[in-house]
Motif scaffolding. Structure first.
Motif, PDB file in Angstrom:
ATOM      1  N   LEU A 152      -8.332  -3.585   5.874  1.00 42.13           N
ATOM      2  CA  LEU A 152      -8.908  -2.357   5.289  1.00 42.13           C
ATOM      3  C   LEU A 152      -9.359  -1.320   6.309  1.00 42.13           C
ATOM      4  N   ASN A 153      -9.116  -1.583   7.611  1.00 43.50           N
ATOM      5  CA  ASN A 153      -9.544  -0.614   8.625  1.00 43.50           C
ATOM      6  C   ASN A 153      -8.562   0.546   8.764  1.00 43.50           C
ATOM      7  N   THR A 154      -7.524   0.558   7.941  1.00 48.21           N
ATOM      8  CA  THR A 154      -6.470   1.564   8.094  1.00 48.21           C
ATOM      9  C   THR A 154      -6.509   2.649   7.022  1.00 48.21           C
ATOM     10  N   LEU A 155      -7.589   2.688   6.235  1.00 46.88           N
ATOM     11  CA  LEU A 155      -7.657   3.740   5.211  1.00 46.88           C
ATOM     12  C   LEU A 155      -9.096   4.113   4.915  1.00 46.88           C
ATOM     13  N   THR A 156      -9.271   5.247   4.280  1.00 43.51           N
ATOM     14  CA  THR A 156     -10.613   5.774   4.037  1.00 43.51           C
ATOM     15  C   THR A 156     -11.331   4.942   2.971  1.00 43.51           C
ATOM     16  N   ALA A 157     -12.668   4.980   3.007  1.00 42.15           N
ATOM     17  CA  ALA A 157     -13.486   4.078   2.199  1.00 42.15           C
ATOM     18  C   ALA A 157     -13.118   4.101   0.716  1.00 42.15           C
ATOM     19  N   SER A 158     -12.943   5.304   0.160  1.00 38.11           N
ATOM     20  CA  SER A 158     -12.679   5.385  -1.285  1.00 38.11           C
ATOM     21  C   SER A 158     -11.353   4.724  -1.639  1.00 38.11           C
ATOM     22  N   LEU A 159     -10.369   4.815  -0.722  1.00 37.42           N
ATOM     23  CA  LEU A 159      -9.074   4.182  -0.991  1.00 37.42           C
ATOM     24  C   LEU A 159      -9.078   2.689  -0.706  1.00 37.42           C
ATOM     25  N   LYS A 170      -5.479   2.694  -6.241  1.00 36.90           N
ATOM     26  CA  LYS A 170      -4.626   3.278  -7.285  1.00 36.90           C
ATOM     27  C   LYS A 170      -4.909   4.761  -7.472  1.00 36.90           C
ATOM     28  N   SER A 171      -6.031   5.243  -6.923  1.00 36.00           N
ATOM     29  CA  SER A 171      -6.329   6.671  -7.046  1.00 36.00           C
ATOM     30  C   SER A 171      -5.326   7.527  -6.275  1.00 36.00           C
ATOM     31  N   LEU A 172      -4.494   6.893  -5.408  1.00 34.21           N
ATOM     32  CA  LEU A 172      -3.432   7.644  -4.728  1.00 34.21           C
ATOM     33  C   LEU A 172      -2.277   7.964  -5.670  1.00 34.21           C
ATOM     34  N   GLY A 173      -2.175   7.198  -6.751  1.00 34.27           N
ATOM     35  CA  GLY A 173      -1.107   7.451  -7.717  1.00 34.27           C
ATOM     36  C   GLY A 173       0.226   6.852  -7.336  1.00 34.27           C
ATOM     37  N   GLU A 174       0.273   6.140  -6.226  1.00 31.59           N
ATOM     38  CA  GLU A 174       1.517   5.528  -5.755  1.00 31.59           C
ATOM     39  C   GLU A 174       1.138   4.319  -4.910  1.00 31.59           C
ATOM     40  N   HIS A 212      -7.617  11.312   2.317  1.00 29.46           N
ATOM     41  CA  HIS A 212      -7.119  10.661   1.102  1.00 29.46           C
ATOM     42  C   HIS A 212      -5.612  10.462   1.191  1.00 29.46           C
ATOM     43  N   PHE A 213      -5.195   9.573   2.074  1.00 29.41           N
ATOM     44  CA  PHE A 213      -3.781   9.228   2.228  1.00 29.41           C
ATOM     45  C   PHE A 213      -3.731   7.800   2.749  1.00 29.41           C
ATOM     46  N   ASN A 214      -2.577   7.191   2.655  1.00 26.34           N
ATOM     47  CA  ASN A 214      -2.419   5.845   3.222  1.00 26.34           C
ATOM     48  C   ASN A 214      -0.972   5.631   3.638  1.00 26.34           C
ATOM     49  N   PHE A 215      -0.787   4.689   4.523  1.00 29.29           N
ATOM     50  CA  PHE A 215       0.555   4.332   4.967  1.00 29.29           C
ATOM     51  C   PHE A 215       1.192   3.366   3.975  1.00 29.29           C
ATOM     52  N   LYS A 216       2.461   3.571   3.747  1.00 31.23           N
ATOM     53  CA  LYS A 216       3.240   2.588   2.991  1.00 31.23           C
ATOM     54  C   LYS A 216       4.373   2.138   3.904  1.00 31.23           C
TER      55      LYS A 216
END
Lengths: 225, 225
Positions: free
Chosen positions: B143-150, B155-159, B218-222
């Motif tokens: 979980l160190n690779t994304l912001t706290a809310s994500l 699922k709030s990213l929508g993808e 508000h983004f994440n790696f896929k």
């Protein structure tokens, strides 16, 4: 466009082949063209020697680093990170002056085995080292975050993924973005100046471990937003 | 499950709130509970002070690092990377022995301004430092690779996007994966041993620059594969 691809390995072959296919006039640069054509042993990844590749890509030229760079509008650094400054030095700063230098190498140190470690901390990058060493070149860092086959054929993943550009010169970045789009990339993020190459080069530690875990290099990062 | 969340900032609040919502018994750990509740100034990111958050989450406990860890089955390190070894030292190695220690911190050095640099090169990681300092704890990096809310509401990213786990103990990683899935994560990649935390911690240089470029965290790696 006249393009020099410096480096005869898998990455250089993939780039040169695709650029030629897209209609560019491509010359591959190497230290000693005769020695390169005479080599018959496979490359470090088991890939065929350059001579075998060249026999099916005979319209792609082969020249010294300096001669290849001299005739090019765009120079692609496809050498290994450890060799990059030496290779570009052989190409010659006069032959790079005023040109776009697309740097796709990574500063990896294989001296202690696999996985290699980075030869820079996140307070520098190979992209910045190149820009400092060749201040008249317009260095653009890109494509160092994915495997050679996906650099040039990203649609083979079957799903959109992301590539990045870093560099000081907007027109140079625009030229590279156009090239990336011609390869099939449809999500190019401009991270900013060449300093941001620190970000993409530091992707290598996870890239290398993902390759180990997934058992393939055929993957790419997508920035979901 | 009895869970201790060490750290009262935005990340600690996000984790504690979501874990409580999912039915866990949660105690937040801090250096001095009275001082934490007395603080009225906002956090470094402009977030409300802990006391304001706690007034709407009064079922979440607040205790010293040691007391919180003592009563927990799972300990979450939500302190800043620079404070982590000190915070876990205050929690006490006896209170961590045999337990899963979920480390979500990043080894960032803000002393020279923004963007911060990493306090490790890719030959070490905070995850490994923790495992060496507390050999009886079962450290899992995630979980160190994304912001706290994500982290807690992916699922709030929508993808769909990807998160990673690194650690030596398979059962501990399985427990963390289950927790991640309960948050809504549907693509968890097990990178291997705790050494692989080098990969995820080294994502921070590009993460920070993407935050600058995109204007949001508000983004994440896929990992597209």
């Amino acid at each position: 466009m006249n393009i020099a691809v410096l480096g005869t390995g898998m990455v250089g072959q993939a780039l040169a082949g695709r650029l030629h296919e897209l209609g560019h006039s491509v010359v591959v640069g190497t230290r000693d063209p005769q020695a390169t054509l005479a080599r018959t042993e496979p490359g470090p990844m088991g890939n065929p020697p350059f001579s075998a590749w060249h026999s099916t890509h005979s319209s792609v030229g082969l020249a010294t680093f300096a001669d290849a760079a001299a005739g090019a509008d765009l120079v692609v650094n496809a050498s290994s990170g450890a060799a990059t400054l030496d290779v570009l030095g052989s190409a010659g700063s006069d032959n790079l002056a005023g040109k776009v230098l697309l740097d796709i190498a990574n500063p990896l140190d294989f001296s202690a085995g696999f996985p290699p470690t980075l030869s820079v901390k996140d307070t520098d990058s190979l992209g910045e080292q190149l820009q400092r060493a060749f201040p008249k070149a317009k260095v653009v860092k890109a494509l160092n975050t994915l495997t050679a086959s996906l650099m040039v054929e990203p649609k083979s993943l079957g799903e959109s993924s992301t590539v990045f550009v870093s560099g000081e010169d907007s027109a140079a970045k625009a030229m590279v973005v156009e090239l990336l789009e011609s390869f099939g990339h449809d999500d190019v993020i401009d991270l900013g100046g060449i300093e941001t190459a620190r970000g993409t080069e530091m992707l290598l530690p996870i890239w290398l471990r993902l390759m180990g875990t997934l058992g393939t290099g055929h993957f790419n990062f997508k920035v979901v937003r």
